[in-house]
Design a protein around this motif. Structure first.
Motif, short mmCIF file in Angstrom:
data_model
loop_
_atom_site.label_atom_id
_atom_site.label_comp_id
_atom_site.label_asym_id
_atom_site.label_seq_id
_atom_site.Cartn_x
_atom_site.Cartn_y
_atom_site.Cartn_z
N ASN A 1 1.21 4.09 -2.98
CA ASN A 1 0.99 5.51 -2.74
C ASN A 1 2.19 6.32 -3.20
N ALA A 2 3.40 5.84 -2.93
CA ALA A 2 4.61 6.54 -3.35
C ALA A 2 4.70 6.59 -4.87
N ASP A 3 4.30 5.50 -5.53
CA ASP A 3 4.30 5.45 -6.99
C ASP A 3 3.35 6.48 -7.58
N ARG A 4 2.15 6.56 -7.02
CA ARG A 4 1.16 7.52 -7.52
C ARG A 4 1.65 8.95 -7.29
N LYS A 5 2.27 9.20 -6.15
CA LYS A 5 2.78 10.53 -5.84
C LYS A 5 3.90 10.91 -6.81
N ALA B 1 0.83 -1.21 0.00
CA ALA B 1 0.00 0.00 0.00
C ALA B 1 0.87 1.26 0.00
N LYS B 2 1.90 1.27 0.83
CA LYS B 2 2.80 2.43 0.88
C LYS B 2 3.56 2.59 -0.42
#
Length: 110
Positions: A95-99, A91-92
């Motif tokens: 999220n880092a990929d999307r950011k 999950a983290k």
């Protein structure tokens, strides 16, 4: 007479109305998806299969990726990863990929 714990366990799967032939497969699916079930522990082989990498890569990730969950050492040569920690890592990482993608498109982080 069955013990109370058996009745409690059976309640987890009480919606099962399938014929006996497919009941085992359905039961296995429900066990994997069961939120109330005990923690699942994965071997290095299972972790490697989960991420479609080699077993050696799992150990490389552990050494180089500070966010990758550490395994529990059960004995010499036997380690297991908590499924819940791997899910949190995924999950983290997602999220880092999307950011990262938003930053590269606009030039600044949103």
């Amino acid at each position: 007479m069955p013990s109370k714990s058996i009745h409690t366990q059976l309640k987890l799967f009480s919606s099962d109305s399938n014929p006996v032939g497919s009941a085992v497969v359905d039961l296995q699916k429900k066990i994997i998806q069961c939120d109330g079930c005990a923690e699942r522990f994965l071997s290095v082989r299972e972790v490697a299969t989960r991420y479609d990498i080699s077993r050696a890569s799992v150990w490389r990730w552990l050494a180089s990726e500070s966010k990758f969950p550490a395994p529990l050492k059960l004995s010499a040569g036997t380690s297991r990863w908590r499924m819940s920690e791997l899910v949190q890592f995924e999950a983290k990482a997602g999220n880092a990929d999307r950011k990262k993608r938003r930053t590269s498109k606009s030039g600044t982080a949103e």
